[in-house]
Design a protein around this motif. Structure first.
Motif, PDB file in Angstrom:
ATOM      1  N   THR A 109       6.094  41.953  46.279  1.00 32.74           N
ATOM      2  CA  THR A 109       5.916  41.907  44.831  1.00 32.74           C
ATOM      3  C   THR A 109       5.804  43.334  44.314  1.00 32.74           C
ATOM      4  O   THR A 109       5.343  44.241  45.031  1.00 32.74           O
ATOM      5  CB  THR A 109       4.652  41.129  44.431  1.00 32.74           C
ATOM      6  OG1 THR A 109       3.504  41.765  45.004  1.00 32.74           O
ATOM      7  CG2 THR A 109       4.724  39.687  44.922  1.00 32.74           C
ATOM      8  N   LYS A 110       6.238  43.505  43.057  1.00 32.55           N
ATOM      9  CA  LYS A 110       6.113  44.835  42.452  1.00 32.55           C
ATOM     10  C   LYS A 110       6.142  44.731  40.937  1.00 32.55           C
ATOM     11  O   LYS A 110       7.080  44.131  40.383  1.00 32.55           O
ATOM     12  CB  LYS A 110       7.238  45.760  42.909  1.00 32.55           C
ATOM     13  CG  LYS A 110       7.119  47.162  42.300  1.00 32.55           C
ATOM     14  CD  LYS A 110       8.206  48.106  42.742  1.00 32.55           C
ATOM     15  CE  LYS A 110       8.008  49.474  42.101  1.00 32.55           C
ATOM     16  NZ  LYS A 110       9.058  50.433  42.495  1.00 32.55           N
ATOM     17  N   PRO A 111       5.123  45.294  40.275  1.00 36.18           N
ATOM     18  CA  PRO A 111       5.212  45.471  38.815  1.00 36.18           C
ATOM     19  C   PRO A 111       5.983  46.760  38.535  1.00 36.18           C
ATOM     20  O   PRO A 111       5.492  47.857  38.775  1.00 36.18           O
ATOM     21  CB  PRO A 111       3.749  45.569  38.393  1.00 36.18           C
ATOM     22  CG  PRO A 111       3.026  46.064  39.604  1.00 36.18           C
ATOM     23  CD  PRO A 111       3.809  45.635  40.804  1.00 36.18           C
ATOM     24  N   LYS A 114       5.062  48.286  32.728  1.00 32.44           N
ATOM     25  CA  LYS A 114       4.090  47.482  32.008  1.00 32.44           C
ATOM     26  C   LYS A 114       4.638  46.099  31.676  1.00 32.44           C
ATOM     27  O   LYS A 114       3.883  45.131  31.622  1.00 32.44           O
ATOM     28  CB  LYS A 114       3.682  48.215  30.728  1.00 32.44           C
ATOM     29  CG  LYS A 114       2.645  47.474  29.890  1.00 32.44           C
ATOM     30  CD  LYS A 114       2.288  48.261  28.656  1.00 32.44           C
ATOM     31  CE  LYS A 114       1.268  47.499  27.810  1.00 32.44           C
ATOM     32  NZ  LYS A 114       0.914  48.231  26.569  1.00 32.44           N
ATOM     33  N   TRP A 116       7.555  44.545  33.209  1.00 34.19           N
ATOM     34  CA  TRP A 116       8.422  43.891  34.197  1.00 34.19           C
ATOM     35  C   TRP A 116       7.657  43.636  35.488  1.00 34.19           C
ATOM     36  O   TRP A 116       6.855  44.469  35.923  1.00 34.19           O
ATOM     37  CB  TRP A 116       9.645  44.770  34.510  1.00 34.19           C
ATOM     38  CG  TRP A 116      10.629  44.861  33.384  1.00 34.19           C
ATOM     39  CD1 TRP A 116      10.652  45.789  32.381  1.00 34.19           C
ATOM     40  CD2 TRP A 116      11.719  43.992  33.136  1.00 34.19           C
ATOM     41  NE1 TRP A 116      11.690  45.557  31.531  1.00 34.19           N
ATOM     42  CE2 TRP A 116      12.377  44.456  31.967  1.00 34.19           C
ATOM     43  CE3 TRP A 116      12.218  42.863  33.782  1.00 34.19           C
ATOM     44  CZ2 TRP A 116      13.503  43.830  31.434  1.00 34.19           C
ATOM     45  CZ3 TRP A 116      13.337  42.244  33.263  1.00 34.19           C
ATOM     46  CH2 TRP A 116      13.967  42.718  32.103  1.00 34.19           C
ATOM     47  N   GLU A 117       7.946  42.499  36.105  1.00 33.86           N
ATOM     48  CA  GLU A 117       7.324  42.167  37.380  1.00 33.86           C
ATOM     49  C   GLU A 117       8.288  41.293  38.172  1.00 33.86           C
ATOM     50  O   GLU A 117       8.983  40.441  37.599  1.00 33.86           O
ATOM     51  CB  GLU A 117       6.009  41.425  37.163  1.00 33.86           C
ATOM     52  CG  GLU A 117       5.248  41.135  38.452  1.00 33.86           C
ATOM     53  CD  GLU A 117       3.891  40.505  38.201  1.00 33.86           C
ATOM     54  OE1 GLU A 117       3.683  39.385  38.683  1.00 33.86           O
ATOM     55  OE2 GLU A 117       3.063  41.138  37.509  1.00 33.86           O
ATOM     56  N   THR A 118       8.330  41.507  39.471  1.00 38.21           N
ATOM     57  CA  THR A 118       9.233  40.717  40.306  1.00 38.21           C
ATOM     58  C   THR A 118       8.583  40.404  41.644  1.00 38.21           C
ATOM     59  O   THR A 118       7.663  41.112  42.086  1.00 38.21           O
ATOM     60  CB  THR A 118      10.561  41.462  40.539  1.00 38.21           C
ATOM     61  OG1 THR A 118      11.482  40.613  41.225  1.00 38.21           O
ATOM     62  CG2 THR A 118      10.345  42.727  41.361  1.00 38.21           C
ATOM     63  N   SER A 119       9.036  39.336  42.274  1.00 46.44           N
ATOM     64  CA  SER A 119       8.554  38.988  43.609  1.00 46.44           C
ATOM     65  C   SER A 119       9.677  38.295  44.367  1.00 46.44           C
ATOM     66  O   SER A 119      10.570  37.678  43.769  1.00 46.44           O
ATOM     67  CB  SER A 119       7.323  38.071  43.543  1.00 46.44           C
ATOM     68  OG  SER A 119       7.678  36.799  43.041  1.00 46.44           O
ATOM     69  N   THR A 173      10.098  38.624  35.819  1.00 45.48           N
ATOM     70  CA  THR A 173       9.470  38.318  34.533  1.00 45.48           C
ATOM     71  C   THR A 173       9.496  39.537  33.636  1.00 45.48           C
ATOM     72  O   THR A 173       9.226  40.661  34.087  1.00 45.48           O
ATOM     73  CB  THR A 173       8.011  37.863  34.737  1.00 45.48           C
ATOM     74  OG1 THR A 173       7.993  36.688  35.547  1.00 45.48           O
ATOM     75  CG2 THR A 173       7.347  37.564  33.399  1.00 45.48           C
ATOM     76  N   HIS A 174       9.822  39.302  32.376  1.00 41.62           N
ATOM     77  CA  HIS A 174       9.754  40.346  31.355  1.00 41.62           C
ATOM     78  C   HIS A 174       8.789  39.899  30.273  1.00 41.62           C
ATOM     79  O   HIS A 174       8.908  38.794  29.732  1.00 41.62           O
ATOM     80  CB  HIS A 174      11.135  40.608  30.747  1.00 41.62           C
ATOM     81  CG  HIS A 174      11.096  41.595  29.611  1.00 41.62           C
ATOM     82  ND1 HIS A 174      10.713  42.903  29.776  1.00 41.62           N
ATOM     83  CD2 HIS A 174      11.383  41.439  28.279  1.00 41.62           C
ATOM     84  CE1 HIS A 174      10.770  43.540  28.619  1.00 41.62           C
ATOM     85  NE2 HIS A 174      11.171  42.673  27.694  1.00 41.62           N
ATOM     86  N   SER A 185       7.315  36.056  26.690  1.00 40.58           N
ATOM     87  CA  SER A 185       7.659  36.240  28.105  1.00 40.58           C
ATOM     88  C   SER A 185       8.906  35.449  28.446  1.00 40.58           C
ATOM     89  O   SER A 185       9.162  34.367  27.889  1.00 40.58           O
ATOM     90  CB  SER A 185       6.503  35.813  29.013  1.00 40.58           C
ATOM     91  OG  SER A 185       6.298  34.425  28.949  1.00 40.58           O
ATOM     92  N   THR A 187      11.080  34.406  32.119  1.00 41.18           N
ATOM     93  CA  THR A 187      11.048  34.425  33.574  1.00 41.18           C
ATOM     94  C   THR A 187      12.254  33.691  34.125  1.00 41.18           C
ATOM     95  O   THR A 187      12.605  32.600  33.656  1.00 41.18           O
ATOM     96  CB  THR A 187       9.772  33.758  34.111  1.00 41.18           C
ATOM     97  OG1 THR A 187       8.621  34.422  33.583  1.00 41.18           O
ATOM     98  CG2 THR A 187       9.727  33.834  35.632  1.00 41.18           C
TER      99      THR A 187
END
Length: 374
Positions: A109-111, A114, A116-119, A173-174, A185, A187
């Motif tokens: 996982t990584k943000p 501020k 964006w986030e993905t896994s 996710t944005h 949001s 996703t």
């Protein structure tokens, strides 16, 4: 004894370079006392042992001859009588050694910023047991598991259908604030994997234990199987179609001259993308309690909305053959089994998996409102 299983698990989270967080999880289970079932009223089967025929599975006598104790109706009552023709099952629960389960999962996982986030996660699993499938009675543990040795009173250890061998799950996710003070949001979810395991079987009772649970013997070539007329389809047409089907399927092709394993075949990989959009339309306090109202919109299997060939779910054509002369077989005799190739929609089976024409293979949408207070 009641079932007993040893279970172990181990998990590790670690911060990795470039801001990634890595997770590894391992689960292992071993059956110390597995539960199996047998029918105590069945006679001992004998090997088929027909000269020139390679499948030497065990078979039971035809009809009521398979039972040790028979029922006879006397004055309206069923009583045990050796001259009777009625039958009954007497199921006994036993223990067996064997059976295991393991799975290993890897996740990153990584943000990215501020907003964006993905896994991404991958899981590999495997399990073997003495029987599964649905059922709520002890007789189901005897009658339902597919088996190849023909002696349904000897449980066979093989793959379970309750695990997916390979699975990949991911999301991105944005988050934004298109309206000041209100969250937005979007996703995109992904789930991919082989759709499970299944068994290649006969559609009727080969070994004559009165259950349709016999695994297929996969012939090496046309000399090992005899077809008979099946409606409009000649023996030659069925033979050509059957061996064309074998060559088109990697499991059947690689197991010629062997018995199919229970749940030995793996269904094709399926890709599914789902999309969610969520927009807060109110956020504030009512009294001292925070309240929010959110509008959301989901598209499930959004890939299928873009292309009708994407995201489809397949089901196996696994009952390939029927035995046409099961009652005529004699252990150690001269009569070879004969077969008919099964059909779907009045056509010979031409593929080992087909699209499931239901909502599982199509896109669909939902709209909703979510009200939160805390």
């Amino acid at each position: 004894k009641f079932p007993q299983q040893w279970k172990s698990s181990l998990g590790l989270d670690a911060k990795l370079p470039l801001g990634f967080i890595g997770t590894v999880e391992m689960i292992y289970g071993k059956d110390l006392n597995a539960v199996v079932a047998r029918n105590a009223n069945l006679v001992t089967p004998q090997a088929l042992n027909v000269a020139g025929y390679p499948d030497n599975r065990m078979i039971f006598p035809a009809s009521s001859g398979r039972y040790i104790n028979k029922l006879k109706n006397i004055n309206g009552n069923n009583v045990i009588d050796p001259t009777g023709t009625g039958s009954f099952d007497a199921i006994v629960m036993d223990n067996a050694k064997g059976g295991h389960y393991f799975s290993t999962s890897f996740q990153l996982t990584k943000p990215f910023s501020k907003n964006w986030e993905t896994s991404l996660a991958y899981t590999i699993s495997n399990a073997k047991n003495f029987g599964d499938q649905s059922g709520d009675q002890i007789i189901n543990l005897w009658s339902l598991p597919y088996q190849s040795n023909g002696n349904s009173n000897v449980a066979e250890l093989s793959y379970t259908s309750n695990v997916i061998p390979h699975s990949v799950v991911g999301s991105i996710t944005h988050k934004a604030e298109w309206i000041k003070g209100l969250k937005t949001s979007m996703t995109l979810f992904y789930q991919g994997g082989s759709q499970g395991r299944f068994s290649y079987i006969y559609s009727n009772d080969f070994n004559r234990d009165n259950q349709n649970n016999d695994l297929l013997y996969i012939p090496r070539d046309a000399s090992e199987i005899t077809f008979v007329q099946n409606g409009a389809f000649t023996p030659a047409q069925q033979s050509d179609a059957f061996f064309k089907l074998i060559e088109s399927d990697s499991y059947l092709r690689s197991h010629k001259g062997q018995y199919a394993e229970r749940n030995g075949a793996v269904s094709p990989w399926r890709h599914q993308f789902d999309f969610r959009f969520a927009q807060d339309i109110y956020a504030g306090k009512i009294g001292n309690v925070k309240n929010s109202l959110q509008l959301f919109f989901d598209i499930f299997n959004v890939g299928n909305l873009i292309n009708s060939k994407w995201g489809t779910y397949s089901i196996p054509n696994n009952a390939l053959l029927s035995v046409s002369n099961a009652n005529a077989l004699v252990a150690g005799g001269n009569v070879k089994p004969t077969f008919r190739m099964n059909t779907i929609n009045n056509e010979l089976i031409s593929e080992t998996n087909r699209i499931n024409t239901s909502i599982t293979s199509t896109y669909y949408m939902q709209f909703g409102l979510k009200y939160s207070f805390n």
